[in-house]
Structure formats: structure tokens, C-alpha cells
Design a protein around this motif. Sequence first.
Motif, PDB file in Angstrom:
ATOM      1  N   UNK A 208       0.862  -1.180   0.000  1.00  0.00           N
ATOM      2  CA  UNK A 208       0.000   0.000   0.000  1.00  0.00           C
ATOM      3  C   UNK A 208       0.902   1.234   0.000  1.00  0.00           C
ATOM      4  N   UNK A 209       0.553   2.223  -0.779  1.00  0.00           N
ATOM      5  CA  UNK A 209       1.392   3.414  -0.915  1.00  0.00           C
ATOM      6  C   UNK A 209       0.679   4.630  -0.324  1.00  0.00           C
ATOM      7  N   UNK A 210       1.413   5.354   0.508  1.00  0.00           N
ATOM      8  CA  UNK A 210       0.851   6.556   1.119  1.00  0.00           C
ATOM      9  C   UNK A 210       1.958   7.582   1.299  1.00  0.00           C
ATOM     10  N   UNK A 211       1.567   8.841   1.318  1.00  0.00           N
ATOM     11  CA  UNK A 211       2.541   9.923   1.494  1.00  0.00           C
ATOM     12  C   UNK A 211       3.215   9.857   2.855  1.00  0.00           C
ATOM     13  N   UNK A 212       2.471   9.648   3.952  1.00  0.00           N
ATOM     14  CA  UNK A 212       3.147   9.542   5.256  1.00  0.00           C
ATOM     15  C   UNK A 212       4.196   8.427   5.295  1.00  0.00           C
ATOM     16  N   UNK A 213       3.891   7.275   4.685  1.00  0.00           N
ATOM     17  CA  UNK A 213       4.868   6.174   4.668  1.00  0.00           C
ATOM     18  C   UNK A 213       6.066   6.524   3.798  1.00  0.00           C
ATOM     19  N   UNK A 214       5.829   7.257   2.710  1.00  0.00           N
ATOM     20  CA  UNK A 214       6.934   7.706   1.857  1.00  0.00           C
ATOM     21  C   UNK A 214       7.897   8.583   2.648  1.00  0.00           C
ATOM     22  N   UNK A 215       7.337   9.549   3.389  1.00  0.00           N
ATOM     23  CA  UNK A 215       8.167  10.512   4.118  1.00  0.00           C
ATOM     24  C   UNK A 215       8.806   9.884   5.355  1.00  0.00           C
ATOM     25  N   UNK A 216       8.053   9.091   6.087  1.00  0.00           N
ATOM     26  CA  UNK A 216       8.530   8.573   7.377  1.00  0.00           C
ATOM     27  C   UNK A 216       9.288   7.258   7.272  1.00  0.00           C
ATOM     28  N   UNK A 217       9.030   6.479   6.210  1.00  0.00           N
ATOM     29  CA  UNK A 217       9.661   5.168   6.097  1.00  0.00           C
ATOM     30  C   UNK A 217      10.588   5.054   4.884  1.00  0.00           C
ATOM     31  N   UNK A 218      10.071   5.311   3.695  1.00  0.00           N
ATOM     32  CA  UNK A 218      10.831   5.047   2.465  1.00  0.00           C
ATOM     33  C   UNK A 218      12.079   5.915   2.361  1.00  0.00           C
ATOM     34  N   UNK A 219      11.919   7.227   2.497  1.00  0.00           N
ATOM     35  CA  UNK A 219      13.073   8.120   2.328  1.00  0.00           C
ATOM     36  C   UNK A 219      14.132   7.913   3.414  1.00  0.00           C
TER      37      UNK A 219
END
Length: 393
Positions: A208-219
Amino acid sequence: MRFFRDLSPSAFAAGFVAVLVGFTSSVALVFQAAQAFHATPEQITSWIWALGLGMGLCSLLPSLILRMPVMVAWSTPGAAVLATAGLAGGFSMGEAVGAFIISAGLIILVGATGWFERVMNRIPMEIAAALLAGVLANFGMQAFAAARDALPLVLVMLLTYLLSRRLAPRYAVIATLVASIAWVALNGQMQWSAVHAGLAWPVFTMPQFSVPALVSLALPLFVVTMASQNLPGVAVIRATGYDLPISRIISMTGIATLVLAPFGGYALNLSAITAAICMGPEAHEDKSRRYTAAAICGLFYIVIGIFGAVVTGLLTAFPKELVVCLAGLALLGSIGSGLATALKGEEHREAALITFLVTLSGVVIAGVGSAFWGVVAGSLALFVQHYRRARAD
């Protein structure tokens, strides 16, 4: 077959020690990271399956093809980031998998463009060697700090190592490992209760893709993997004199992560600590045959992936003090070689020393570890010194 002709007992032992050190020193963090996303026991086992197979195949196959040691590991600081951010953000396992995939894509992009390798090629050998020494020196200190809690064990290991270095240098680590296992077994210090039978099976999680996960986890996962794992990993490769295709290997780790992410393979990267064990002279006196140590390491990781719970229990049954002391003694040669290279030239000596000390400090800024900041500090010192010299001329 050439592999079996090139394989030696010391290379086999180096591969086993690398797995023992790399796995037992950070497997708890991997468990914590999975639990931060409310993983079930089956999903945690799947993480070990994915990471074991990923590390094993990415170490074994390139090492056999290139005839040079290629060492791939999971991202230990990445696991720490995931464990912290996962608990704080309340992310689901699906969101975590989506973040793994995005981070893997960024790693593939960096490898395919060659950007990371070009940056590393501009770093002087002295700075790279100082970075290596700083990363490894912590393990050297932990080897003797373990005497606070297990003085008899550390003394047995140190005495065995020193005597073996005098009588049979190539087999010093093997002798130390055997002596330490015998000691803890005779004294009832093996934690056999940690061993449980069972195979590991993959469990697929829909991303599942979400902006919060992008900022807090992926980057953050991408940044710490590149700065705190791949950076010192390249330093080890450079310091040991191997001319590996860095960009292609980085891309390979990204592709492997992308494929294994839905099963828990959150981040694969170049190894630093275990690479130093398999790339150093203790693995084999002949540099061209040290690839066998990396291949053995890869085979062990594959076994860990397949047999999951059993092998995890066996490796974690060893006392912590045995593992840290064995790692420190096995890395003494690499630490000494790194320091010698870093400090041999007067022109780069001070910048290299700054790199070593900042890296050794363990400072973490903005979630990025000391390996990255050591290179930044050393490069800055080098720039200032050369700039002032140019102005004076």
C-alpha cells in the motif's frame, strides 16, 4: 571445480564467522522492525526467509561469477529506523511494504545512473581507509569490553588467538572459534532453549502506498541504507583492493529488495563489517581465492532463509560476549591495515584522522549514522586544507 580447489579451511571459517557476527549482532533489530508493523509470527519468519535468500544469492552468485568477494547484508540501521518510525507512525504492514518498494526503486536508480560510484571514486583512499578503520574499531573495542561480563571467556579467546597467530596464523580465527564454543558448552552457557524446529515459508503482503509512509519510512530507509551501509561497504572494497562493479552491485541489491519486499526483504545493501572478515588476509593468504569465503557466507545465509527458525535459534544460542569478542579479534588485521593506509601519507593524514574519529564516535545526526558524517568531516577538512594551500601559493 575451481571453487573447491580454491576453498580452504580458513575461508570456510571466515564465511561462517561472518554469518555468525552479522546475523546474531542485529537479528533482534529485524524482529523489532517487523513487530513495529504488527507482524504475525508467520510474517516474521517470512522476513527471515526473504532476507536470508536475498543476502545469500546476492553474495553467492556474484562472488562465483566475478571470482571476487561480494558481500551483501541487510540494512541494520534501516531496521532501527523502521522499528522507531513504525511504532511512532502506526503504519500497517502493507504501507511498510510499499515503503520498501519505493526505497528499492531509489536504490536501483542510484545504481543505474552510476551517481553513487562516481562520488565514491572522488574520495581519497586515505579517507576511505580511515572510514573503514573507524567502522571496525568499534567492534575491536567491544571485543575487550566484553571482559566486563565474561572475563574468563575473553581471556580464553584472546590467549587462543595469540598462540594461534604465532603457531598457525591462517587458522587463528578457527582455533579461537572452536576454543570459545568448547568453553561455553562446558560451562553450560549455550542457550539451547532458543532452538525450535521448523522451516520458513514466504508470506505475501500486498503493498500500500501513502505519502506519510513515503516521508517517514521510504526516504529515511533509503538515506540510511546508502549512507550508513553502502558507503562503508564501498570503503571496505576500496581498502582491500578489489575492483568490483559497484554500480551494478548496488542495482542488484535494489532489484533483489524490490522482488523480496512483499515477503519482508526490506533493504539489502553492501556489507561492511562482515565484508572485512571475508576480504581480509585471514580469509585466505591468496587474494584471488577470498571469493570462496563470501560464497560460503552466501550459502549459510541461504540455509538460514530456508530453515528459518532452526538456524536462527542455533545462531542466537551463542552468548553475546562470544560473538562480539570473536568479531573484534577477526577484524584486528583489517583495523590495523586501515589505520596504516589512512595515516601513511602526511598530506591526507589529518583529514583521515578526523574521518576516523568522527566515524568512531558513533554520532547520529538527522537519523544518519557516523560513517556518513565521518566522510563529510574528513572531506571538508581536506577541502579547507587544500584551499588554504592554494591561496597561500
